[in-house]
Each structure stands twice: as C-alpha cells, then as structure tokens.
Design a protein around this motif. Structure first.
Motif, short mmCIF file in Angstrom:
data_model
loop_
_atom_site.label_atom_id
_atom_site.label_comp_id
_atom_site.label_asym_id
_atom_site.label_seq_id
_atom_site.Cartn_x
_atom_site.Cartn_y
_atom_site.Cartn_z
N VAL A 1 36.35 30.45 33.37
CA VAL A 1 36.89 31.57 34.13
C VAL A 1 35.73 32.40 34.64
N LEU A 2 35.69 32.67 35.92
CA LEU A 2 34.68 33.53 36.52
C LEU A 2 35.39 34.59 37.35
N ILE A 3 35.25 35.84 36.94
CA ILE A 3 35.86 36.95 37.68
C ILE A 3 34.80 38.03 37.89
N GLY A 4 35.02 38.87 38.85
CA GLY A 4 34.05 39.92 39.12
C GLY A 4 34.65 41.07 39.87
N LYS A 5 33.93 42.20 39.88
CA LYS A 5 34.40 43.41 40.56
C LYS A 5 33.20 44.15 41.12
N ASN A 6 33.32 44.58 42.37
CA ASN A 6 32.25 45.34 43.01
C ASN A 6 32.50 46.83 42.86
N PHE A 7 31.44 47.58 42.67
CA PHE A 7 31.54 49.03 42.68
C PHE A 7 30.24 49.60 43.23
N LYS A 8 30.24 50.88 43.49
CA LYS A 8 29.12 51.49 44.19
C LYS A 8 28.76 52.82 43.57
N TYR A 9 27.46 53.09 43.51
CA TYR A 9 26.95 54.40 43.14
C TYR A 9 26.40 55.08 44.40
N THR A 10 26.75 56.33 44.61
CA THR A 10 26.29 57.03 45.80
C THR A 10 25.73 58.40 45.42
N SER A 11 24.72 58.82 46.15
CA SER A 11 24.20 60.17 45.97
C SER A 11 25.16 61.15 46.63
N ASN A 12 25.17 62.36 46.16
CA ASN A 12 26.08 63.35 46.72
C ASN A 12 25.40 64.71 46.75
N ILE A 13 25.23 65.22 47.94
CA ILE A 13 24.76 66.59 48.11
C ILE A 13 25.98 67.44 48.41
N SER A 14 26.26 68.36 47.52
CA SER A 14 27.50 69.12 47.60
C SER A 14 27.20 70.60 47.82
N PRO A 15 27.70 71.20 48.91
CA PRO A 15 27.51 72.64 49.12
C PRO A 15 28.56 73.45 48.36
N PHE A 16 28.19 74.63 47.95
CA PHE A 16 29.16 75.53 47.31
C PHE A 16 28.72 76.98 47.54
N PHE A 17 29.66 77.90 47.28
CA PHE A 17 29.42 79.33 47.50
C PHE A 17 29.47 80.09 46.18
N THR A 18 28.80 81.24 46.18
CA THR A 18 29.09 82.28 45.20
C THR A 18 29.37 83.56 45.98
N PHE A 19 30.39 84.28 45.55
CA PHE A 19 30.81 85.50 46.24
C PHE A 19 30.43 86.72 45.40
N ALA A 20 30.12 87.80 46.07
CA ALA A 20 29.78 89.03 45.36
C ALA A 20 30.99 89.60 44.65
N ASN A 21 32.20 89.32 45.19
CA ASN A 21 33.42 89.90 44.64
C ASN A 21 34.51 88.86 44.50
N ASP A 22 35.47 89.15 43.62
CA ASP A 22 36.64 88.28 43.49
C ASP A 22 37.60 88.47 44.66
N PHE A 23 37.55 89.63 45.30
CA PHE A 23 38.40 89.94 46.45
C PHE A 23 37.71 91.04 47.25
N ILE A 24 38.20 91.30 48.45
CA ILE A 24 37.72 92.44 49.21
C ILE A 24 38.93 93.25 49.67
N VAL A 25 38.67 94.51 49.99
CA VAL A 25 39.72 95.40 50.47
C VAL A 25 39.74 95.33 51.99
N GLU A 26 40.92 95.46 52.58
CA GLU A 26 41.05 95.40 54.04
C GLU A 26 40.02 96.32 54.70
N GLY A 27 39.36 95.76 55.73
CA GLY A 27 38.33 96.52 56.45
C GLY A 27 36.94 96.33 55.88
N GLN A 28 36.80 95.60 54.77
CA GLN A 28 35.49 95.37 54.16
C GLN A 28 34.89 94.04 54.63
#
Length: 391
Positions: free
Chosen positions: A154-181
């Motif tokens: 029996v000979l079986i096989g499976k292909n898979f891949k490893y990939t690099s990932n550059i992921s952007p993300f944010f940090t915010f100064a506040n959890d929310f803002i007030v209208e007009g800010q």
C-alpha cells in the motif's frame, strides 16, 4: 526401480508445481515492494492519493489542514477502515512514513514489527499519528506511507504546504470614541513564519465605512522597508482618524501597498455623549499580593470592575494615580492625566494599569506598606486602598 521412479515423479510433480507457484507469488510481491521502495525513496515528487482500498479494507491519511503557517505544528494520521459487515483480521508486516520537502526528507519513521489485530465491522481504527514540525520552513511537502497490509503493498500520500504570513494589525488608544472625536491608531506588522522577511511599504490607504458606503479615505506615503526576523512584530506608523460625527459601529481599514499587498480591518465604536457612564456600579481592585518577599521583583495590575450584571459601561477615565508608601514616605508614584475610554462588559473588569509595562518593583525594606489607587471619572472619583507586608 523404474516403477518407483515413475511413481515418485507422479507424486512429486504437483507438489513441486504448488511450491513453485507460492514462491512465484512471494517473489512477485517482493519485486512489487522493491519497486515501490524505489519510488518511495527515489522520487519525492511522486503523486500519490491519500486513500486506497485493499480488499475489504480502506487505508487513508488525514490531517487538520493542507495549508499551515510557518511555525505551526503539522498533524498527520493514518487510519484503517473495515468496509465489510464482518469482523476482519489484518496483518501489517512493515510500515514506513516519510515527509519530504524540497527533495529533502524532514521526517522519517520506519518499523518492521508485525501488527496483528481484528477490526469491527464498518469501523475505523487509528494506525499511526504524528504531530510536530514547528521549525518547518516555507514550501511544499509530501507525506507518504508505504506499508504491507495482508501481503499487499500500500502506498498513499498527502500534500501540504507551509507558507510565510505577514499579518497587519492595529492598536487603538481607546476602546471607543465619543461622537465628534478622532481616534489614534498604531499600525503593526507581525511575521508569523520561521523566515526573515523584508517588507517594502510604499503607501497605506486608510478608510472608514459603514455598512452602506465608504465615508472617508486618506493615503499615507511611506516608501519604507522593514526587515522582520522570524516570529516578530514591527511598528509601521501612527495614524489619527478623521472626526466621526454619528454614533454607531464603523469599519476602519488599512490597505498596505508594497511588495506584499495586505489589508487589516477592525471596528471603531462611536458612542453618543448621553451614553457615557458615571461611576455607578464601578469599583477598583488589584492583584497586588498581601505579602511580598523583600528584594524580590514584584509586578501588579489595577482593574476597573463593572459590578452591573446586566449592562456594559462606557467609561471615560480622566486621570489615574497609583501610590505606594511606607510610614507616610512615598516609595512609588504613577500619575496620568491623559483621558482614556474604556468599554467594560457587564460583570467583567478591564485592566487600567500594569506595573510590568513600566517597571518591576522591589521592596528592600521589611515592613508594612500602604497601596492607594485613585481614578477620576467626570466630576467623581473612585479610590482603592490596601496594606501589604514585605518580609
């Protein structure tokens, strides 16, 4: 003498033929296995299926995914299924597993131990399982299994891949803002890989939208290059949004244009001024221990707790002061008058101060210390006090 010889020939001839047939079948099996081993070892790019059927048995390979981020562990399982409605005995005479990438073997397992067992009707059992490979570099890989099941190869096989990932993300100064800010945003990149990657950024297109349309856009030209080591994050830029007038949830997006185009999104919540919470239902607590060891670094956090079990709070914390003193002599003081907006879910707490982010404290003098926290929310204040021992 001639009669005996003739009788012996008549008796031995069919026996010799039977033995010759058995040997012929075994030799053919050996040749087949040998040829498969040539393919197995000599051609790492051979295309094989992840499942095959041998008589009443099905052998197949399973993994949780076909695409992994560099640094993630792969998982690889080999199963045997009894397709019939009867109990079936099986024998595995040899088992080889090899994972190959870029013509190089990166994982090998081999055993010649004979496995004999019985499998229930219409059932599946696990033959082999492996998990690992967190140091795999980016690229294509093939996992192949060669085994002898009940005398059949029996000979079986499976292909898979490893990939690099550059992921952007944010940090915010506040959890929310007030209208007009406006909101202050920091943009970062995370290198989720085992490779050092050079990221060129020409510009970033920022946008704010609701569910119907894009409300505003702004381009920021950078023309910068970031060299990012494996498993690292890098600061890209700071950005201040335009004023958002109406309450609601808005989608904030940044499209990064360069040698890799990337998009990051998040939600900015805008609250009506009437929705800002007072101090009702709020209290302060801390995880500072009641006993600390002298001359041993200690860190602690301060939390704002929402005791309301039904309603979330939108709190503007106008100032924060943390004081540690001994015998009315200040040992430590932190003070900030920069307002910060906190959203605290019902019955939960939010960290408002982390001493580790600034410095670890060491209490060299043995004795009793006073710990005080004071916060100002609008025109009101909340305080927290406790004593702790250094010994």
């Amino acid at each position: 003498m001639n009669e005996e010889t003739e009788k012996e020939r008549k008796v031995k001839k069919p026996l010799a033929s039977k033995v010759g047939l058995i040997l012929g079948i075994n030799f053919a099996g050996v040749v087949a296995i040998f040829l498969f081993y040539i393919q197995f070892n000599g051609n790492p790019t051979i295309r094989v299926n992840p499942v095959t059927t041998v008589g009443d048995f099905r052998v197949y390979i399973s993994s949780s995914k076909d695409l992994y981020l560099a640094g993630e562990p792969f998982d690889f399982k080999v199963y045997l299924t009894n397709l019939s409605s009867n109990y079936k005995n099986f024998e595995i005479y040899a088992f080889d597993l090899k994972i190959t990438g870029s013509s190089t073997d990166v994982y090998l397992f081999k055993t010649s131990n004979v496995i004999r067992s019985t499998i229930d009707p219409k059932s599946t059992i696990l033959i082999y399982s492996v998990k690992g490979g967190t140091n795999f570099t980016t690229g294509n890989y093939t996992g192949k299994v060669l085994m002898n099941l009940n005398g059949k190869t029996v000979l079986i096989g499976k292909n898979f891949k490893y990939t690099s990932n550059i992921s952007p993300f944010f940090t915010f100064a506040n959890d929310f803002i007030v209208e007009g800010q406006k909101e202050n945003v920091s943009v970062y990149l995370r290198n989720i890989s085992t490779d050092t990657i050079n990221v060129k950024i020409q510009k970033i297109i920022f946008s704010i939208s609701n569910q119907r349309q894009i409300l505003s856009t702004n381009d920021l030209t950078l023309n910068s290059t970031l060299t990012m080591p494996p498993d690292s994050k890098s600061f890209v830029c700071n950005y201040q949004t335009k004023t958002i007038q109406n309450p609601g949830d808005y989608i904030f997006a940044a499209k990064i244009i360069g040698n890799q185009d990337m998009v990051a999104t998040s939600v900015i919540s805008v609250i009506n001024k009437d929705g800002i919470s007072g101090i009702s239902g709020l209290k302060i607590t801390s995880d500072l221990p009641s006993d600390v060891k002298s001359k041993v670094p200690v860190s602690f956090s301060v939390f704002l707790v929402n005791d309301d079990a039904l309603q979330k709070k939108y709190v503007i914390l106008d100032s924060l002061t943390v004081i540690i003193k001994k015998d009315d002599v200040e040992f430590y003081r932190f003070s900030s008058a920069v307002p910060h907006n906190f959203r605290i879910n019902a019955g939960e707490k939010k960290i408002i101060f982390d001493s580790k982010a600034l410095q670890e404290l060491t209490f060299s003098e043995i004795g009793t210390y006073d710990f005080e926290v004071m916060v100002k929310i609008g025109n009101n204040s909340i305080s927290y006090n406790k004593k702790f021992q250094s010994s």
